[in-house]
Design a protein around this motif. Structure first.
Motif, PDB file in Angstrom:
ATOM      1  N   ILE A 113     -97.804  -0.205  43.266  1.00 52.97           N
ATOM      2  CA  ILE A 113     -97.779   0.833  42.489  1.00 52.97           C
ATOM      3  C   ILE A 113     -98.359   0.101  41.141  1.00 52.97           C
ATOM      4  N   SER A 114     -98.400  -1.053  40.900  1.00 53.27           N
ATOM      5  CA  SER A 114     -99.166  -1.822  40.037  1.00 53.27           C
ATOM      6  C   SER A 114     -99.400  -3.328  40.252  1.00 53.27           C
ATOM      7  N   VAL A 115    -100.341  -4.064  39.614  1.00 52.46           N
ATOM      8  CA  VAL A 115    -100.332  -5.397  39.943  1.00 52.46           C
ATOM      9  C   VAL A 115    -100.471  -5.979  38.497  1.00 52.46           C
ATOM     10  N   PHE A 116     -99.827  -7.278  38.901  1.00 57.60           N
ATOM     11  CA  PHE A 116     -99.876  -8.136  37.490  1.00 57.60           C
ATOM     12  C   PHE A 116    -100.386  -9.423  37.809  1.00 57.60           C
ATOM     13  N   GLY A 117    -101.368 -10.002  36.906  1.00 51.44           N
ATOM     14  CA  GLY A 117    -102.013 -11.030  37.264  1.00 51.44           C
ATOM     15  C   GLY A 117    -103.648 -11.417  36.784  1.00 51.44           C
ATOM     16  N   PHE A 139    -101.518  -5.128  35.007  1.00 48.78           N
ATOM     17  CA  PHE A 139    -100.946  -5.666  33.773  1.00 48.78           C
ATOM     18  C   PHE A 139    -101.565  -6.898  33.758  1.00 48.78           C
ATOM     19  N   TYR A 140    -102.373  -7.237  32.662  1.00 50.61           N
ATOM     20  CA  TYR A 140    -103.288  -8.289  32.239  1.00 50.61           C
ATOM     21  C   TYR A 140    -102.699  -9.286  31.255  1.00 50.61           C
ATOM     22  N   PRO A 141    -101.760 -10.380  31.626  1.00 47.28           N
ATOM     23  CA  PRO A 141    -101.002 -10.846  30.646  1.00 47.28           C
ATOM     24  C   PRO A 141    -101.379 -12.407  29.950  1.00 47.28           C
ATOM     25  N   ILE A 153    -105.651  -0.325  32.554  1.00 50.19           N
ATOM     26  CA  ILE A 153    -105.097  -1.869  32.440  1.00 50.19           C
ATOM     27  C   ILE A 153    -104.277  -1.816  31.089  1.00 50.19           C
ATOM     28  N   VAL A 154    -103.115  -2.668  31.048  1.00 45.83           N
ATOM     29  CA  VAL A 154    -102.351  -2.875  30.053  1.00 45.83           C
ATOM     30  C   VAL A 154    -102.485  -4.338  29.693  1.00 45.83           C
ATOM     31  N   CYS A 155    -102.621  -4.654  28.555  1.00 49.90           N
ATOM     32  CA  CYS A 155    -102.744  -6.120  28.205  1.00 49.90           C
ATOM     33  C   CYS A 155    -101.805  -6.756  27.195  1.00 49.90           C
ATOM     34  N   THR A 156    -101.097  -7.570  27.547  1.00 45.56           N
ATOM     35  CA  THR A 156     -99.965  -8.155  26.804  1.00 45.56           C
ATOM     36  C   THR A 156    -100.336  -9.438  25.934  1.00 45.56           C
TER      37      THR A 156
END
Length: 436
Positions: A113-117, A139-141, A153-156
């Motif tokens: 449903i989403s990817v973190f990395g 989710f780009y951290p 994209i959501v950037c933290t």
């Protein structure tokens, strides 16, 4: 302590080559590929796409580990709407083609449903065409250069105006106006340095030279010779991964020292310092929103909990790890909101993204203190900080911004437009979607 190789790891940044390397079974047509779905009580599958081997494993492996730690925390607290999060962990092998290939597998085969990395902008740009074409969510951290406005994209992590804009004038004021730029040769260092040149000029500084080395390179002899001839007051570094470790070691071995010519970096934190040997990091500077030394109850709980867990083998925490940890809780808050508003079976990656607008992590959740996702550009409001590495490898925070700084992806491009939730709003008033 973990050992890392210096081997060169980037073969090619071509997205076409990445697509061509896919197994035939993964080249699914839009009509055949099924979208991710949720069902109450069933695991919520997410991808964890970091490099666990190769030169980029220096910062990325621990981000993969802290993401698993955060998922365990969430699952132990009841999961999301009664469903556990199920991580699918992939090694991108520090190869841009592998990032692209594995993103396709995660979305098309594993139906996450989403990817973190991703850590570098090169890897982010390698995966985003697939993320956007499948309307999934990354989710780009970590920090990046901006100049993008994607709706997937959501950037933290911080943008350039949230770290180097503070760091450059601090270094000029405290060490001198003469600066030499050194970076890895890809989009993030080059675009970051466009920002830094403007802020250096504003601070009355002088750029003596600007050199780039191939991503993954461990040879800095010629660069150090140019630095020796230029005699700058400090170095501004955007070197990443194993190259960053090599640069700091060779800097000291060449006879330079932090007292006379400190390195001011956007990437050299606790993990890199531990990997290179603390004697090579001591005295140098980093700009980041998070340091392990932050003195607050939430950070103490985070540091003690992570390092005491089966995932805490690095022995330290780090800005990229903390931003990854926060991304898990942004996801949790956003998907819970999307479920409340739409019903679990109707939630899509796009609805999660929309629900992330304005999500706030309070100071009892975020180890760096309260942060929130911008409602328009889906980057994060942060408090920039500058730390100096100490002789024990920890960082002493020497400057903290007075308040949260707004993320501005087009901070040095005012004529380009404004990033909104619908796309880049051009000066003409029209909207341009998926700018990346």
């Amino acid at each position: 302590m973990m050992k890392y190789t210096r081997r060169s790891f980037v073969k090619n940044f071509s997205m076409a080559a990445g697509a061509a390397s896919l197994a035939p079974g993964l080249l699914l047509s839009a009509s055949r590929a099924r979208a991710a779905t949720l069902a109450k009580g069933e695991p919520i599958k997410v991808g964890i796409l970091f490099s666990l081997t190769g030169g980029l494993a220096v910062p990325e492996e621990d981000s993969a580990l802290v993401m698993q730690y955060a998922i365990d925390e969430i699952n132990e607290a009841g999961g999301i709407n009664g469903s556990p999060i199920e991580p699918i962990i992939v090694d991108a092998k520090s190869d841009m083609n592998v990032y692209a290939q594995k993103m396709r597998e995660l979305i098309l085969r594993d139906r996450v449903i989403s990817v973190f990395g991703c850590y570098t902008s090169a890897s982010r740009k390698a995966v985003m065409p697939t993320v956007m074409s499948r309307d999934n969510l990354l989710f780009y951290p970590t920090c990046y250069e901006g100049k993008e406005c994607s709706q997937n994209i959501v950037c933290t992590g911080p943008l350039a105006n949230q770290h180097s804009q503070e760091l450059i004038p601090y270094m000029v004021e405290n060490f001198g106006k003469r600066v030499f730029f050194v970076g890895s040769n890809y989009v993030w260092p080059k675009e970051s340095n466009k920002n830094a040149r403007i802020w250096l000029d504003d601070a009355g500084g002088e750029l003596l030279g600007e050199e780039y080395v191939p991503l993954g390179s461990s040879e800095f002899g010629s660069v150090l010779n140019k630095i020796r001839r230029a005699k700058p007051d400090f170095i501004f570094s955007t070197v990443v991964g194993a190259s960053d470790i090599a640069f700091h070691r060779q800097f000291k071995q060449a006879g330079f020292n932090a007292e006379d010519m400190p390195i001011a970096s956007l990437t050299t934190g606790e993990i890199e310092t531990r990997a290179m040997g603390i004697e090579y990091g001591a005295g140098h500077f980093l700009s980041a929103p998070y340091f392990q030394a932050l003195d607050n109850p939430t950070n103490k709980k985070f540091v003690d909990g992570f390092l005491g867990s089966k995932y805490g083998k690095s022995g330290v925490t780090h800005y990229n790890m903390e931003e990854t940890y926060n991304s898990a809780y942004v996801f949790k808050a956003a998907i819970e909101k999307a479920i409340d508003e739409n019903g679990m079976e109707n939630v899509t990656p796009r609805l999660i993204r929309d629900a992330a607008a304005g999500v706030r992590l309070s100071a009892d959740v975020s180890p760096e203190g309260e942060v929130w996702v911008d409602e328009n550009n889906f980057n994060t409001w942060l408090v920039p900080k500058i730390g100096q590495c100490q002789e024990d490898g920890s960082f002493k925070i020497v400057k903290t911004a007075d308040s949260h700084v707004e993320p501005l992806p087009y901070s040095i491009y005012p004529d380009a437009g404004t990033c909104t939730a619908q796309g880049l709003k051009l000066p003409s008033g029209s909207i341009r979607k998926d700018v990346i």
